[in-house]
Design an enzyme around this catalytic site. Structure first.
Site, PDB file in Angstrom:
ATOM      1  N   THR A  58       0.858  -1.189   0.000  1.00  0.00           N
ATOM      2  CA  THR A  58       0.000   0.000   0.000  1.00  0.00           C
ATOM      3  C   THR A  58       0.894   1.239   0.000  1.00  0.00           C
ATOM      4  O   THR A  58       0.761   2.111   0.847  1.00  0.00           O
ATOM      5  CB  THR A  58      -0.968  -0.047   1.196  1.00  0.00           C
ATOM      6  OG1 THR A  58      -1.640  -1.306   1.169  1.00  0.00           O
ATOM      7  CG2 THR A  58      -2.036   1.044   1.121  1.00  0.00           C
ATOM      8  N   HIS A  59       1.859   1.260  -0.908  1.00  0.00           N
ATOM      9  CA  HIS A  59       2.748   2.407  -0.988  1.00  0.00           C
ATOM     10  C   HIS A  59       2.666   3.010  -2.379  1.00  0.00           C
ATOM     11  O   HIS A  59       3.614   3.007  -3.142  1.00  0.00           O
ATOM     12  CB  HIS A  59       4.173   1.992  -0.604  1.00  0.00           C
ATOM     13  CG  HIS A  59       4.218   1.419   0.778  1.00  0.00           C
ATOM     14  ND1 HIS A  59       4.908   0.296   1.122  1.00  0.00           N
ATOM     15  CD2 HIS A  59       3.587   1.808   1.905  1.00  0.00           C
ATOM     16  CE1 HIS A  59       4.710   0.020   2.399  1.00  0.00           C
ATOM     17  NE2 HIS A  59       3.912   0.925   2.897  1.00  0.00           N
ATOM     18  N   ASN A  60       1.461   3.497  -2.675  1.00  0.00           N
ATOM     19  CA  ASN A  60       1.213   4.188  -3.932  1.00  0.00           C
ATOM     20  C   ASN A  60       1.744   5.607  -3.760  1.00  0.00           C
ATOM     21  O   ASN A  60       1.382   6.282  -2.800  1.00  0.00           O
ATOM     22  CB  ASN A  60      -0.282   4.249  -4.227  1.00  0.00           C
ATOM     23  CG  ASN A  60      -0.986   2.923  -3.947  1.00  0.00           C
ATOM     24  OD1 ASN A  60      -1.199   2.574  -2.795  1.00  0.00           O
ATOM     25  ND2 ASN A  60      -1.329   2.198  -4.968  1.00  0.00           N
TER      26      ASN A  60
END
Lengths: 247, 588
Positions: free
Chosen positions: B513-515
């Protein structure tokens, strides 16, 4: 939702949109203090014993036979049926999961989606099981002289499941691989989820692998590297012997 | 639409960045209202110890996350494909409600390397312009590590991070990361105690000349009272961290670090279950007048404010900019425009090690229980001979022994039946997962824009995400995974399985979840949405926070850098902007 569970927070935990349709819950304003109330918590609803909530008797017999081949009973412990996997799946399908609650289900649903684009079927899990199991029953009858899945031998059942897994089994208007994928995922969920949801009976899935459950504090193990953890597993509802002692 | 009384500041989203900015500005006497589209959440009721450790509910059924029904993205790999909606979360898991993704994160709290902030300049100087991958749009941040250092420090002390410094004011420290930028002081709390897997990894890595050190952790090694006066407890290694709220008050989050102090501020107010739909502008589009939001009954409200702070998750910040008409949208065809440009992700991969004679106990874990080595991260090593840029940290983290998702078996094992059951029982306690967290650099054809077809429940277009892993990143990842496997071999594994990252990117399996990117920080309005203070070039009374500011992503998790940028922005607003409200802090 039963009225006794309709607390402020549960209504508000729904998305804004869902809340519009189910209640008169309104937005909250928080100022000066934390909005804390004593004894406020949101436990899951335990799966209750009793009749099937979603499956018909025939569907249930098929699913019980399937979960017992996916996780067979053997010298290592109970199989999927005795572990309650079919009950787990039934209760899940009867609840919000079965309706795809919360998922984005607006169309269009093009038929040429890429595999990298994930779920693109308009069917809910309930529809997948209902239609898929009916198609499976029909396919078994045609291939095995009128017999349905629970009436097949274990070897025959395994052959049917293996061909579904590869997507080779032709089902009338249903993707056998999709049905197999859903059943395998849900069976594993049922075998390894907390027993509060109806599967993993007596924590048999956890005992199989040595997972101690919800003990929530393993600091003692830092002093014992490379040694087995010996305390028995605990679930959200405790352990069977605790409950026996209580009665 | 009902118009409310004006506030000094409106904050969109009450997660890490929104709560920190609210506190810092309310403390300066400003009236602050934070508008959050999800519910209030607190430890005692929402992450209660009797309900928190529930893998099905939280990890599988996504109870704490945003419902895609409320907002999702459409996704595709290349601009010539038709994007389709992410109907169920998979590759990433956006948070929902007060605390945001700061509730369910693992707690890795990194500083980026000094060279990461001047990446283009650094790489061109060392390797020449021709060494950069084709069509890459790598750029400098317009802010340096040295400028951010005091703000990294503030975030780490807010969160009580447990770690060991490797570089104190230029002096390399034994046991820390020798490749990190200089720190002004030690971490606020000592590193976590390591479990068996980490001890094996540390010994093996050292024996082949690498420099392992404890992963900087927001799962606290001991009780800690932070500068806001909020107290955290020690981590108990319960193994329910990522995707879960912490029942022990041991994981740094807005709940455990900021909110108890923030709500006491007399000029602060939070409105929950209210979704901001638009930042309102004056007719000339050069000044924000506040926001419009919709409550749970569908009523629209207008909240006027002097200053608008965009503090939602990276992807949602970019979408609100696009929907509000702030900044020029990125045009992929022509390569011009800025909003949506330089979307990046993270390039992660792993090895699974199978042992014969080790007892691993994978359930004894924490989100940030790990040993790490940075020997192949960033530009620590000479890339000249390798033909790629970027790198990854190599780690041995024990954070998930939860059995629905974690059941390692050797390749070739059937997925069901007796052979599956036997292999599952035999290997659960005898496997170790090693990981790499790798950089993801920017390319012209990886970007965010508005989808032409799919809409949210309010009829507004979803955001469209066009992304794929590129050969440079895949090459980097394969190289580091090979180095990782060398460590695994020394650890004594009987079998090592390389789980290489490959294209095309899929929305289905969880990756990270590291957009990042889409509203990037910079010194040139032609290639950035905000100036070096995170102030919008085009609308000076709008500031943006979060990983959407990153011009490209480094080989680390983003939260430490997000926290540092937030404090940097807080100081810029308080000490510079408010002296001359409404004016740009940087003249282009």
């Amino acid at each position: 939702m039963p009225p006794h569970l309709s607390t402020r927070r549960q209504l508000l935990a729904a998305t804004a949109w869902a809340a519009i349709s189910i209640s008169s819950a309104s937005a909250d304003t928080i100022t000066r203090r934390l909005p804390w109330r004593p004894a406020e918590a949101y436990p899951p609803e335990p799966a209750r014993p009793g009749p099937w909530l979603f499956f018909t008797a025939d569907e249930a017999a098929t699913v019980e036979a399937i979960v017992d081949r996916l996780v067979p009973a053997d010298e290592l412990g109970p199989g999927g049926k005795d572990a309650g996997c079919a009950v787990f799946i039934d209760r899940q399908l009867a609840g919000p999961y079965g309706r795809n609650d919360g998922l984005y289900m607006e169309g269009p649903f093009p038929s040429n989606a890429l595999a990298t684009q994930g779920l693109q079927s308009p069917l809910t899990p309930r529809e997948q099981y209902r239609q898929g199991l009916a198609a499976l029953t029909r396919a078994c009858r045609e291939a095995y002289g009128g017999r349905v899945f629970p009436q097949l031998s274990a070897e025959e059942q395994d052959r049917v499941l293996a061909s579904m897994e590869k997507g080779e089994l032709e089902l009338h208007e249903f993707d056998s691989k999709m049905l197999f994928g859903a059943m395998l995922a849900n069976t594993m969920e049922g075998f390894f989820a907390d027993p509060i949801y109806g599967g993993n009976r007596d924590m048999c899935g956890w005992k199989l692998i040595g997972f101690p459950g919800v003990r929530y504090d393993y600091r003692e193990m830092l002093d014992r590297p490379n040694q087995a953890y010996t305390r028995p597993p605990v679930s959200l509802q405790g352990r069977p012997d605790w409950n026996r002692n209580r009665t | 639409m009902i118009r409310l009384a004006s506030k000094d500041v409106v904050v969109i989203g009450l997660g890490w960045t929104g709560s920190i900015l609210s506190y810092e500005l309310a403390r300066s006497g400003l009236s602050v209202v934070a508008i959050e589209r999800g519910p209030w959440r607190d430890t005692a009721s929402d992450f209660n110890i009797t309900t928190a450790p529930d893998e099905l509910r939280y990890a599988i059924r996504h109870d704490l996350f945003l419902r895609p029904q409320q907002e999702t993205q459409t996704a595709r790999n290349t601009p010539d494909q038709v994007a389709l909606p992410i109907r169920r979360w998979g590759s990433y898991l956006p948070g929902n409600g007060v605390g945001g993704a700061g509730v369910h994160w693992n707690g890795h709290t990194w500083r980026f390397m000094p060279s990461d902030f001047v990446l283009r300049t650094h790489l061109v100087e060392r390797y020449g312009e021709g060494f950069l991958p084709a069509n890459s749009t790598i750029q400098d941040w317009g802010i340096t590590y040295d400028e951010l250092e005091p703000y990294y420090d503030r975030f780490e002390y807010l969160a009580g991070i447990s770690g060991k410094a490797g570089n104190l004011k230029g002096q390399i420290q034994e046991g820390g990361n020798p490749f990190e930028g200089p720190r002004s002081r030690e971490y606020p709390t000592p590193p976590m105690r390591m479990a068996h897997s980490q001890q094996l990894f540390e010994k093996a890595a050292k024996s082949i000349g690498l420099h392992p050190f404890p992963l900087p952790s927001a799962n606290l090694s001991q009780a800690y009272t932070n500068p806001y006066g909020v107290r955290l407890g020690p981590c108990t290694y319960c193994g329910f961290c990522e995707r879960f709220g912490c029942a022990n008050y041991s994981k740094a989050s807005p709940q455990t670090c900021v909110l108890p102090a923030l709500v006491r501020m007399p000029t602060f107010e939070a409105r929950t279950n209210c979704e901001v739909t638009k930042i309102n502008l004056t007719p000339d589009g050069k000044h924000a007048t506040g926001v419009t939001y919709v409550d749970t009954q569908g009523t629209e409200w207008e909240q006027p404010a002097e200053l608008v702070l965009l503090c939602a998750y990276a992807l949602f910040n970019v979408r609100l900019l696009l929907l509000s008409g702030i900044g020029k949208p990125y045009d992929y065809q022509r390569g011009v425009g800025v909003v949506g440009r330089n979307y990046c992700y993270q390039t992660n991969a792993s090895c699974t090690l199978f042992f014969e004679d080790q007892r691993i106990n994978p359930f004894v874990g924490a989100g940030s229980l790990g040993m790490t080595a940075d020997d192949y991260n960033g530009d620590v090593f000479d890339h000249g001979q390798h033909g790629f840029i970027g790198g990854a940290n190599m780690n041995c983290n024990t954070y998930n022994g939860r059995p629905i998702t974690y059941r390692p078996v050797p390749p070739g094992t059937p997925r069901w039946g007796s052979a599956w059951k036997r292999a599952t029982a035999e290997n659960y306690n005898r496997a170790i997962a090693l990981g790499t967290q790798g950089s993801s650099y920017a390319y012209r054809d990886c970007y965010l824009d508005l989808d032409p077809t799919y809409k949210d429940r309010l009829g507004r277009p979803l955001m469209r995400l066009t992304f794929d892993y590129k050969e440079n990143e895949l090459k980097m990842s394969r190289f580091v995974v090979d180095r990782l496997a060398e460590i695994g071999k020394v650890m004594g594994a009987k079998q090592i399985v390389r789980n290489q990252r490959s294209a095309p990117w899929s929305v289905v399996p969880y990756q990270t979840t590291h957009n990042t990117g889409g509203a990037v920080i910079g010194s040139d309005p032609a290639t950035s949405v905000v100036n070096r203070y995170a102030q919008c070039w085009d609308v000076p009374n709008v500031f943006v926070t979060g990983a959407c500011l990153f011009p490209q992503n480094a080989g680390y998790n983003p939260t430490g850098t997000v926290g540092a940028l937030t404090y940097w922005t807080a100081d810029a607003i308080r000490d510079r902007y408010l002296r001359n409200s409404g004016q740009p802090l940087v003249r282009p």
